[in-house]
Scaffold this active site. Structure first.
Site, PDB file in Angstrom:
ATOM      1  N   PRO A   1      -6.276   0.667  17.799  1.00 43.63           N
ATOM      2  CA  PRO A   1      -6.190   0.286  17.004  1.00 43.63           C
ATOM      3  C   PRO A   1      -6.099   1.281  15.211  1.00 43.63           C
ATOM      4  O   PRO A   1      -5.381   1.084  14.605  1.00 43.63           O
ATOM      5  CB  PRO A   1      -6.961  -1.062  16.476  1.00 43.63           C
ATOM      6  CG  PRO A   1      -8.573  -0.156  16.919  1.00 43.63           C
ATOM      7  CD  PRO A   1      -8.022   0.158  17.774  1.00 43.63           C
ATOM      8  N   TYR A  24       2.816   6.552  10.063  1.00 42.77           N
ATOM      9  CA  TYR A  24       2.169   5.333  10.013  1.00 42.77           C
ATOM     10  C   TYR A  24       3.180   4.572   8.439  1.00 42.77           C
ATOM     11  O   TYR A  24       2.756   2.876   9.490  1.00 42.77           O
ATOM     12  CB  TYR A  24       1.376   5.886   8.145  1.00 42.77           C
ATOM     13  CG  TYR A  24       0.074   4.893   8.544  1.00 42.77           C
ATOM     14  CD1 TYR A  24      -1.085   5.571   9.087  1.00 42.77           C
ATOM     15  CD2 TYR A  24       0.012   4.060   7.276  1.00 42.77           C
ATOM     16  CE1 TYR A  24      -2.491   4.168   9.077  1.00 42.77           C
ATOM     17  CE2 TYR A  24      -1.080   2.997   7.256  1.00 42.77           C
ATOM     18  CZ  TYR A  24      -1.863   3.157   8.120  1.00 42.77           C
ATOM     19  OH  TYR A  24      -2.880   1.952   7.537  1.00 42.77           O
ATOM     20  N   TYR A  46     -10.088   5.379   5.933  1.00 42.96           N
ATOM     21  CA  TYR A  46     -10.386   6.436   7.453  1.00 42.96           C
ATOM     22  C   TYR A  46     -11.091   7.494   7.015  1.00 42.96           C
ATOM     23  O   TYR A  46     -11.351   8.117   6.579  1.00 42.96           O
ATOM     24  CB  TYR A  46      -9.310   6.458   7.536  1.00 42.96           C
ATOM     25  CG  TYR A  46      -8.350   5.830   8.229  1.00 42.96           C
ATOM     26  CD1 TYR A  46      -8.096   5.068   9.641  1.00 42.96           C
ATOM     27  CD2 TYR A  46      -6.813   5.486   7.995  1.00 42.96           C
ATOM     28  CE1 TYR A  46      -7.262   4.082  10.477  1.00 42.96           C
ATOM     29  CE2 TYR A  46      -6.794   4.459   7.863  1.00 42.96           C
ATOM     30  CZ  TYR A  46      -5.660   3.614   9.790  1.00 42.96           C
ATOM     31  OH  TYR A  46      -5.199   2.667   9.507  1.00 42.96           O
ATOM     32  N   LYS A 105      -0.546  -0.141  14.759  1.00 43.81           N
ATOM     33  CA  LYS A 105       0.654   0.402  15.887  1.00 43.81           C
ATOM     34  C   LYS A 105       0.704  -0.757  16.526  1.00 43.81           C
ATOM     35  O   LYS A 105       2.160  -0.907  16.796  1.00 43.81           O
ATOM     36  CB  LYS A 105       0.874   1.371  15.761  1.00 43.81           C
ATOM     37  CG  LYS A 105       1.218   2.517  15.348  1.00 43.81           C
ATOM     38  CD  LYS A 105       2.682   2.747  14.814  1.00 43.81           C
ATOM     39  CE  LYS A 105       2.718   3.940  13.625  1.00 43.81           C
ATOM     40  NZ  LYS A 105       2.340   3.238  12.620  1.00 43.81           N
ATOM     41  N   HIS A 122       1.030  -0.950  -0.355  1.00 44.96           N
ATOM     42  CA  HIS A 122       0.387   0.397  -0.384  1.00 44.96           C
ATOM     43  C   HIS A 122       0.901   0.805   0.070  1.00 44.96           C
ATOM     44  O   HIS A 122       1.420   1.218   1.110  1.00 44.96           O
ATOM     45  CB  HIS A 122      -0.819   0.208   1.367  1.00 44.96           C
ATOM     46  CG  HIS A 122      -2.601  -0.896   1.071  1.00 44.96           C
ATOM     47  ND1 HIS A 122      -3.256  -0.505   1.205  1.00 44.96           N
ATOM     48  CD2 HIS A 122      -2.805  -1.545   0.569  1.00 44.96           C
ATOM     49  CE1 HIS A 122      -4.187  -1.529   1.295  1.00 44.96           C
ATOM     50  NE2 HIS A 122      -3.571  -2.298   0.727  1.00 44.96           N
TER      51      HIS A 122
END
Length: 389
Positions: A292, A384, A200, A296, A72
């Site tokens: 979540p 991220y 998200y 991580k 990704h």
């Protein structure tokens, strides 16, 4: 039984540490409270940072990962019908991969069995003795029979509810915790993902996340009340609510189907200090929990394993104990940064019960700033994809 390192917990953290150490000639025994099938039945995260992938390769267990994972380059943030992308590849020239934690665990089990790694299942009553001495040992029972392992070090990879953290006296241990006033209702469905990247989503109805495991296995979440029970939500009700929280463009493309797993997870941020007491070292969820949001949990456990593995290799092969002496310091420095990022992502995207109109405006402004500010996007991307070890 005698070993060099007794590892408590046969999840991915304990198995990865065992695999890495045995490849360097360091003997380990892994104690697991449940059966192998039970461990493999747990549905967990699926986003792996570069550091975690590199550790899997170093452990010799990345062949299937490299073939089957989804790389990704970025992710999508949405607010109502507005959405924008954060391109990790363009911003920081790094990526993440999608590969389920269950598959990571399966690969590690196969590798441990191929190397005749010592794993004891169905253990009960684990007690760590003499962790602050030069001669620690661990006792446990299997089928009512007590066993003892003498060892040089103990690695506590047994999760939040395990015995390892509780072994450190309260006079030594300090804990920091934040409980969030909501949970995540998640389902797994044999349907194609709604988007090639994760979405998200922040909406007036609450948070949602569109994720995946492979091209025909999707993982979706919606923010829910802590008083909810999975049985309160029919599949139809879940899909309808998810559609209301994600951009219309995605909702119209969403392929729905029966859930094959449904559960609710509470959200908490938690850290215990120190992560070492004598010859006992805490790793992963035994020492820290993150919400979540931001993916991580497993990745922060992997960084613990990195520091502990390299510290033990230096100790055994080079006679250098600095890595072990500084384990807690190094691990916690990275843990707190991961905690900050997970807290920030959670605060950015969820609706809180006591949220004022001002708080909502600040949340909207933060998302608008992220959408238009290059430096803010770089900071998010760096966190991220994973901060360096």
């Amino acid at each position: 039984m005698r070993t060099q390192v007794c590892i408590i917990g046969g999840g991915p953290s304990g198995l990865l540490l065992s695999q890495l150490l045995q490849r360097k000639g360091i003997d380990t025994v892994v104690l697991e409270r449940k059966t192998k099938d039970y461990v493999l039945s747990r549905i967990r995260a699926g986003i792996l940072e570069t550091g975690m992938v590199d550790l899997m390769r170093e452990a010799g267990v990345a062949e299937r990962l490299d073939k089957e994972c989804f790389v990704h380059d970025g992710t999508v943030i949405s607010y109502g019908d507005e959405h924008f992308g954060i391109n990790f590849k363009d911003l920081v020239d790094r990526t993440v991969v999608v590969y389920g934690q269950t598959e990571v665990t399966r690969d590690l089990y196969a590798a441990r069995e191929a190397m005749d790694g010592k794993i004891v299942y169905n253990v009960d009553g684990v007690v760590i003795h003499g962790a602050d001495s030069d001669a620690p040992y661990v006792t446990y029972t299997v089928d009512g029979t007590e066993h003892r392992i003498d060892c040089e070090f103990v690695a506590g990879c047994d999760g939040f509810h395990g015995v390892s953290r509780q072994t450190i006296p309260l006079t030594v241990r300090r804990e920091y915790e934040k409980l969030y006033p909501f949970g995540w209702l998640g389902i797994l469905s044999e349907t194609p993902p709604v988007h090639e990247e994760l979405i998200y989503a922040s909406s007036e109805r609450g948070f949602a996340l569109c994720s995946m495991r492979n091209e025909n296995l999707s993982r979706y979440y919606i923010q829910c009340s802590l008083s909810d029970h999975p049985g309160d939500w029919t599949d139809a009700a879940f899909w309808e609510e998810l559609k209301r929280r994600i951009p219309t463009e995605a909702a119209e493309k969403l392929v729905t189907g029966p859930s094959i797993e449904k559960s609710i997870a509470p959200l908490r941020s938690f850290v215990t200090e120190p992560m070492r007491w004598g010859r006992l070292f805490l790793c992963g969820d035994a020492a820290h929990i993150v919400p979540p949001t931001g993916a991580k949990g497993l990745n922060t456990a992997a960084s613990d394993i990195h520091y502990l593995y390299h510290g033990m290799v230096a100790h055994y092969l080079d006679g250098d104990s600095e890595g072990l002496d500084r384990y807690s310091e190094k691990a916690l420095a990275r843990v707190w940064k991961a905690e900050r990022f997970s807290w920030w992502m959670t605060s950015l995207l969820h609706r809180f019960p006591d949220q004022s109109e001002f708080d909502l405006k600040m949340q909207q402004a933060e998302i608008a700033f992220l959408r238009t500010n290059h430096a803010a996007q770089v900071a998010m991307a760096e966190n991220y994809v994973g901060l360096p070890y």
